[in-house]
Design a protein around this motif. Structure first.
Motif, PDB file in Angstrom:
ATOM      1  N   ILE A   3       0.866  -1.180   0.000  1.00 51.29           N
ATOM      2  CA  ILE A   3       0.000   0.000   0.000  1.00 51.29           C
ATOM      3  C   ILE A   3       0.901   1.228   0.000  1.00 51.29           C
ATOM      4  O   ILE A   3       1.638   1.477   0.951  1.00 51.29           O
ATOM      5  CB  ILE A   3      -0.940  -0.001   1.218  1.00 51.29           C
ATOM      6  CG1 ILE A   3      -1.871  -1.217   1.155  1.00 51.29           C
ATOM      7  CG2 ILE A   3      -1.750   1.293   1.270  1.00 51.29           C
ATOM      8  CD1 ILE A   3      -2.732  -1.407   2.382  1.00 51.29           C
ATOM      9  N   GLN A   4       0.835   1.955  -1.071  1.00 54.27           N
ATOM     10  CA  GLN A   4       1.740   3.091  -1.301  1.00 54.27           C
ATOM     11  C   GLN A   4       1.116   4.396  -0.827  1.00 54.27           C
ATOM     12  O   GLN A   4      -0.032   4.695  -1.133  1.00 54.27           O
ATOM     13  CB  GLN A   4       2.034   3.171  -2.800  1.00 54.27           C
ATOM     14  CG  GLN A   4       2.789   4.396  -3.254  1.00 54.27           C
ATOM     15  CD  GLN A   4       2.879   4.427  -4.765  1.00 54.27           C
ATOM     16  OE1 GLN A   4       3.213   3.435  -5.405  1.00 54.27           O
ATOM     17  NE2 GLN A   4       2.556   5.577  -5.351  1.00 54.27           N
ATOM     18  N   VAL A   5       1.894   5.168  -0.071  1.00 55.69           N
ATOM     19  CA  VAL A   5       1.444   6.491   0.368  1.00 55.69           C
ATOM     20  C   VAL A   5       1.838   7.509  -0.693  1.00 55.69           C
ATOM     21  O   VAL A   5       3.018   7.676  -1.012  1.00 55.69           O
ATOM     22  CB  VAL A   5       2.077   6.860   1.732  1.00 55.69           C
ATOM     23  CG1 VAL A   5       1.740   8.300   2.109  1.00 55.69           C
ATOM     24  CG2 VAL A   5       1.607   5.909   2.817  1.00 55.69           C
ATOM     25  N   ASP A   6       0.845   8.204  -1.250  1.00 49.18           N
ATOM     26  CA  ASP A   6       1.108   9.161  -2.324  1.00 49.18           C
ATOM     27  C   ASP A   6       1.177  10.602  -1.835  1.00 49.18           C
ATOM     28  O   ASP A   6       1.745  11.463  -2.516  1.00 49.18           O
ATOM     29  CB  ASP A   6       0.016   9.042  -3.390  1.00 49.18           C
ATOM     30  CG  ASP A   6      -0.027   7.655  -4.014  1.00 49.18           C
ATOM     31  OD1 ASP A   6       0.968   7.277  -4.660  1.00 49.18           O
ATOM     32  OD2 ASP A   6      -1.029   6.943  -3.826  1.00 49.18           O
ATOM     33  N   ILE A   7       0.566  10.874  -0.685  1.00 49.27           N
ATOM     34  CA  ILE A   7       0.583  12.216  -0.107  1.00 49.27           C
ATOM     35  C   ILE A   7       0.384  12.043   1.394  1.00 49.27           C
ATOM     36  O   ILE A   7      -0.288  11.098   1.837  1.00 49.27           O
ATOM     37  CB  ILE A   7      -0.519  13.104  -0.740  1.00 49.27           C
ATOM     38  CG1 ILE A   7      -0.382  14.548  -0.285  1.00 49.27           C
ATOM     39  CG2 ILE A   7      -1.915  12.560  -0.456  1.00 49.27           C
ATOM     40  CD1 ILE A   7      -1.281  15.515  -1.080  1.00 49.27           C
ATOM     41  N   ILE A   8       0.975  12.949   2.177  1.00 51.35           N
ATOM     42  CA  ILE A   8       0.971  12.749   3.626  1.00 51.35           C
ATOM     43  C   ILE A   8       0.842  14.088   4.346  1.00 51.35           C
ATOM     44  O   ILE A   8       1.359  15.108   3.879  1.00 51.35           O
ATOM     45  CB  ILE A   8       2.275  12.009   4.033  1.00 51.35           C
ATOM     46  CG1 ILE A   8       2.256  11.563   5.481  1.00 51.35           C
ATOM     47  CG2 ILE A   8       3.503  12.846   3.747  1.00 51.35           C
ATOM     48  CD1 ILE A   8       3.367  10.546   5.800  1.00 51.35           C
ATOM     49  N   SER A   9       0.118  14.078   5.461  1.00 49.81           N
ATOM     50  CA  SER A   9       0.025  15.292   6.281  1.00 49.81           C
ATOM     51  C   SER A   9       0.222  14.917   7.736  1.00 49.81           C
ATOM     52  O   SER A   9      -0.065  13.781   8.142  1.00 49.81           O
ATOM     53  CB  SER A   9      -1.337  15.983   6.095  1.00 49.81           C
ATOM     54  OG  SER A   9      -2.378  15.213   6.667  1.00 49.81           O
ATOM     55  N   GLY A  10       0.707  15.875   8.522  1.00 50.72           N
ATOM     56  CA  GLY A  10       0.951  15.570   9.921  1.00 50.72           C
ATOM     57  C   GLY A  10       0.979  16.805  10.790  1.00 50.72           C
ATOM     58  O   GLY A  10       1.237  17.916  10.322  1.00 50.72           O
ATOM     59  N   ALA A  11       0.687  16.583  12.063  1.00 53.53           N
ATOM     60  CA  ALA A  11       0.774  17.626  13.072  1.00 53.53           C
ATOM     61  C   ALA A  11       1.684  17.133  14.183  1.00 53.53           C
ATOM     62  O   ALA A  11       1.662  15.954  14.532  1.00 53.53           O
ATOM     63  CB  ALA A  11      -0.613  17.954  13.644  1.00 53.53           C
ATOM     64  N   SER A  12       2.506  18.034  14.716  1.00 55.73           N
ATOM     65  CA  SER A  12       3.351  17.723  15.862  1.00 55.73           C
ATOM     66  C   SER A  12       4.245  16.515  15.571  1.00 55.73           C
ATOM     67  O   SER A  12       4.970  16.503  14.588  1.00 55.73           O
ATOM     68  CB  SER A  12       2.463  17.511  17.089  1.00 55.73           C
ATOM     69  OG  SER A  12       3.198  17.557  18.275  1.00 55.73           O
ATOM     70  N   ALA A  13       4.207  15.472  16.423  1.00 52.32           N
ATOM     71  CA  ALA A  13       5.040  14.288  16.172  1.00 52.32           C
ATOM     72  C   ALA A  13       4.710  13.669  14.827  1.00 52.32           C
ATOM     73  O   ALA A  13       5.587  13.141  14.135  1.00 52.32           O
ATOM     74  CB  ALA A  13       4.837  13.265  17.288  1.00 52.32           C
ATOM     75  N   GLY A  14       3.441  13.757  14.429  1.00 45.46           N
ATOM     76  CA  GLY A  14       3.043  13.241  13.125  1.00 45.46           C
ATOM     77  C   GLY A  14       3.696  14.001  11.982  1.00 45.46           C
ATOM     78  O   GLY A  14       3.967  13.429  10.920  1.00 45.46           O
ATOM     79  N   ALA A  15       3.963  15.289  12.193  1.00 41.58           N
ATOM     80  CA  ALA A  15       4.648  16.087  11.173  1.00 41.58           C
ATOM     81  C   ALA A  15       6.081  15.607  10.999  1.00 41.58           C
ATOM     82  O   ALA A  15       6.587  15.486   9.875  1.00 41.58           O
ATOM     83  CB  ALA A  15       4.627  17.564  11.565  1.00 41.58           C
ATOM     84  N   LEU A  16       6.740  15.326  12.117  1.00 42.05           N
ATOM     85  CA  LEU A  16       8.132  14.875  12.040  1.00 42.05           C
ATOM     86  C   LEU A  16       8.234  13.492  11.404  1.00 42.05           C
ATOM     87  O   LEU A  16       9.096  13.257  10.550  1.00 42.05           O
ATOM     88  CB  LEU A  16       8.754  14.877  13.443  1.00 42.05           C
ATOM     89  CG  LEU A  16      10.268  14.711  13.534  1.00 42.05           C
ATOM     90  CD1 LEU A  16      10.988  15.651  12.566  1.00 42.05           C
ATOM     91  CD2 LEU A  16      10.738  14.949  14.959  1.00 42.05           C
ATOM     92  N   VAL A  17       7.344  12.585  11.780  1.00 39.67           N
ATOM     93  CA  VAL A  17       7.330  11.263  11.144  1.00 39.67           C
ATOM     94  C   VAL A  17       7.034  11.412   9.656  1.00 39.67           C
ATOM     95  O   VAL A  17       7.660  10.762   8.816  1.00 39.67           O
ATOM     96  CB  VAL A  17       6.293  10.341  11.809  1.00 39.67           C
ATOM     97  CG1 VAL A  17       6.164   9.022  11.025  1.00 39.67           C
ATOM     98  CG2 VAL A  17       6.679  10.032  13.255  1.00 39.67           C
ATOM     99  N   SER A  18       6.105  12.305   9.308  1.00 40.40           N
ATOM    100  CA  SER A  18       5.760  12.540   7.897  1.00 40.40           C
ATOM    101  C   SER A  18       6.984  12.937   7.091  1.00 40.40           C
ATOM    102  O   SER A  18       7.246  12.386   6.014  1.00 40.40           O
ATOM    103  CB  SER A  18       4.703  13.648   7.788  1.00 40.40           C
ATOM    104  OG  SER A  18       3.483  13.267   8.343  1.00 40.40           O
ATOM    105  N   ALA A  19       7.731  13.913   7.606  1.00 39.47           N
ATOM    106  CA  ALA A  19       8.889  14.422   6.871  1.00 39.47           C
ATOM    107  C   ALA A  19       9.979  13.366   6.735  1.00 39.47           C
ATOM    108  O   ALA A  19      10.576  13.210   5.656  1.00 39.47           O
ATOM    109  CB  ALA A  19       9.434  15.665   7.566  1.00 39.47           C
ATOM    110  N   LEU A  20      10.247  12.642   7.805  1.00 40.41           N
ATOM    111  CA  LEU A  20      11.286  11.606   7.749  1.00 40.41           C
ATOM    112  C   LEU A  20      10.889  10.504   6.774  1.00 40.41           C
ATOM    113  O   LEU A  20      11.705  10.042   5.966  1.00 40.41           O
ATOM    114  CB  LEU A  20      11.529  11.028   9.142  1.00 40.41           C
ATOM    115  CG  LEU A  20      12.126  11.992  10.174  1.00 40.41           C
ATOM    116  CD1 LEU A  20      12.196  11.325  11.544  1.00 40.41           C
ATOM    117  CD2 LEU A  20      13.514  12.463   9.747  1.00 40.41           C
ATOM    118  N   TYR A  21       9.629  10.082   6.826  1.00 42.39           N
ATOM    119  CA  TYR A  21       9.148   9.047   5.921  1.00 42.39           C
ATOM    120  C   TYR A  21       9.169   9.537   4.479  1.00 42.39           C
ATOM    121  O   TYR A  21       9.598   8.813   3.569  1.00 42.39           O
ATOM    122  CB  TYR A  21       7.729   8.642   6.319  1.00 42.39           C
ATOM    123  CG  TYR A  21       7.183   7.478   5.525  1.00 42.39           C
ATOM    124  CD1 TYR A  21       7.515   6.168   5.859  1.00 42.39           C
ATOM    125  CD2 TYR A  21       6.332   7.684   4.435  1.00 42.39           C
ATOM    126  CE1 TYR A  21       7.024   5.094   5.127  1.00 42.39           C
ATOM    127  CE2 TYR A  21       5.833   6.621   3.702  1.00 42.39           C
ATOM    128  CZ  TYR A  21       6.181   5.322   4.054  1.00 42.39           C
ATOM    129  OH  TYR A  21       5.695   4.264   3.318  1.00 42.39           O
TER     130      TYR A  21
END
Length: 263
Positions: free
Chosen positions: A30-48
């Motif tokens: 399952i491929q992620v084509d676009i991602i959004s995040g807040a707080s810790a989710g933002a950091l995980v988003s960027a690293l991923y």
């Protein structure tokens, strides 16, 4: 072909559960084509979005000397100078630009002066990313343009709106489930303070989390402390276990709507 977007909520250490989910999604193609995040989710988003995967992300978080005396500040509002974490960000995200990320990424911050949500997806990466994790009063706010910005979870801990019209199917990963707590836990100002944060963050997400096409929300995460860095691996394991238990439900849902991604 259709596209999948994923929303990663804030939640401090509990955000490591996102990593377990992302890992299981990849194992099932399952491929992620676009991602959004807040707080810790933002950091995980960027690293991923920059290519880090699984335990590499966990080890990146574990390498941060978050409460080092060298990160404390006496001249800024907050205990920790958020900009001193820039070295960590640069180590794993060497390019200070959203455009260099492999997956389109949307990060939410709170404009402390206007009181409004700000969504960042182009241009400079470091300041919006650091601002999105700067939870007051632990971390100092970050200046972006002419305004001071702080943790995105304050105003929107589940930034679905940022991407829902940019993809065909949305997966939500919410790591701040509301669970009851006993009276004994609320025996200190510190614990009452964190409980108030949890309630506030849940209040600004409870109506929107179920608007995602499929939601992952591990109830066990409610037992973990937001800033308990000793629980990083536990949060990851909980996220992975929950994803493994629910991945068949997601696959059936995708099949039901005839969802096909590009190879």
């Amino acid at each position: 072909m259709k596209s999948i977007g994923i929303v990663l909520s804030g939640g401090g250490v509990r955000g490591m559960a996102h990593v377990g989910l992302l890992e299981v999604l990849e194992e099932h193609d399952i491929q992620v084509d676009i991602i959004s995040g807040a707080s810790a989710g933002a950091l995980v988003s960027a690293l991923y979005a920059n290519g880090l995967r699984g335990l590499d992300i966990i080890e990146a978080f574990e390498s941060v000397p978050l409460f080092s005396i060298y990160n404390y500040t006496w001249i800024k509002p907050g205990l920790i100078d958020t900009l001193r974490l820039r070295t960590f960000v640069q180590r794993f995200l060497p390019e200070n630009s959203f455009e260099t990320l492999q997956i389109p990424t949307y990060i939410v911050t709170a404009n402390l002066q206007s009181g409004e949500e700000a969504v960042h997806h182009s241009g400079e990466l470091y300041r919006p990313l650091l601002a999105s994790i700067s939870l007051p009063p632990y971390f100092s706010p970050v200046r972006i343009g002419d305004a001071l910005h702080a943790d995105g979870g304050i105003v929107n801990n589940f930034p679905l709106e940022a991407i829902k019209h940019k993809c065909d199917f949305t997966i939500g990963s919410h790591v701040c489930p509301l669970v009851a707590t006993d009276k004994a836990y609320l025996n200190s100002s510190f614990n009452v303070w964190w409980r108030a944060y949890d309630l506030t963050f849940y209040a600004n997400t409870k109506k929107v989390i179920h608007q995602a096409d499929f939601l992952f929300e591990p109830a066990e995460l409610g037992k973990l402390g937001t800033m308990d860095t000793k629980s990083i691996r536990m949060a990851y394991a909980i996220g992975r276990k929950h994803a493994e238990a629910n991945i068949e439900g997601l696959l059936k849902h995708l099949a039901k709507v005839d969802f096909v991604q590009s190879p």
